[in-house]
Design a protein around this motif. Sequence first.
Motif, short mmCIF file in Angstrom:
data_model
loop_
_atom_site.label_atom_id
_atom_site.label_comp_id
_atom_site.label_asym_id
_atom_site.label_seq_id
_atom_site.Cartn_x
_atom_site.Cartn_y
_atom_site.Cartn_z
N THR A 35 70.11 -49.85 -1.40
CA THR A 35 71.40 -49.24 -1.71
C THR A 35 72.01 -49.79 -2.99
N LEU A 38 73.86 -38.17 -2.19
CA LEU A 38 73.13 -38.91 -1.17
C LEU A 38 72.71 -37.99 -0.03
N HIS A 66 69.33 -40.43 -3.53
CA HIS A 66 69.01 -41.53 -2.62
C HIS A 66 69.11 -41.04 -1.19
N CYS A 117 77.62 -36.00 0.06
CA CYS A 117 76.65 -36.47 1.04
C CYS A 117 76.07 -35.28 1.81
N ILE A 119 72.09 -47.30 -5.84
CA ILE A 119 72.93 -46.10 -5.80
C ILE A 119 73.96 -46.16 -6.93
N HIS A 170 81.06 -40.00 -2.57
CA HIS A 170 79.83 -39.31 -2.93
C HIS A 170 79.76 -37.96 -2.23
#
Length: 315
Positions: A14, A23, A49, A103, A17, A101
Amino acid sequence: MLKRRELTSVVDRTQNIQSDDILCFATVRNESVRLPYFLKHHRALGVSHFLIVDNASDDGTTGYLKSQNDVSLWATPKSYRASRFGMDWLTWLQMRYGRGHWCATLDADEALIIPHHDSRSLRDLTDWLDARGVRVFSALMLDLYPKTRLSEAKYTVGTPFTDALGYYDAQGYDWELQPKYRNISIRGGPRKRQFFKDAPELAPHMHKTPLIKWNWRYVYASSTHVVLPTRLNIGFDARHNLPTGVLLHAKFLDEALRQSTAEAVRKEHFTHPQDYNTYYDQILSDPVLWNDTSQPYSGWRGLEESGLLARGDWE
């Protein structure tokens, strides 16, 4: 978040990131067949990621994920059902790493399709949503199936799911506003048509909100079908004219019979597993889901023509 104590870090990348990375969060179990294409597809779409929880896999999934440089991996042997079908584990990871983020919360048997995905990326989509102050993107989970019996849908690892599962139901979806969470509920597809025709209220929900600009106050209330606070459940509300996508659902690969046997024994995939004994029995009978109304998959434009994906104002 007591469920975080059930997670053990296997490999933590992580630190790689970046602040604007998109993500992806997922819980997996024995997904060595689907994961190579799952990762490939979503990398190409724009995911930077992957944060994955491995729920006691024994098919090589763990080793494969450890070898992927853009994956951070946690493991747990605890109950999938008791963790709200993995959502409690992912909620902790989203709170810890997802804040600010975009996600994507997905299953390994799903491939997210967005409008224009052949020429635009998730970054293009999220930039458009950010510019309009919209924090969500919803998608219809679309069951794919072969023209043959399920056991005859031979799949080559790493290839698109649609190579083996080339058809879907383009019609027969019921849309219903659910006042409690202010969301649009969608049911339909081959499972409702073939397995739940006598009990449509038990058919799987097909509406999801898999992509969210995360805030620590957010939580999925029912898998990725419903989000809290309820103002986030606007993705399918036509009044907002938002773009929507499709999650190509590769549940019915040739290994579906084996996995259904295992799921029936473990009873980890439904809140009331006793209601689904007949469903598992029918899967184990190796049915043909295709019929004369089945639509061959032809990309996002075909999904748009079927009314299952929308560009909204994102032209």
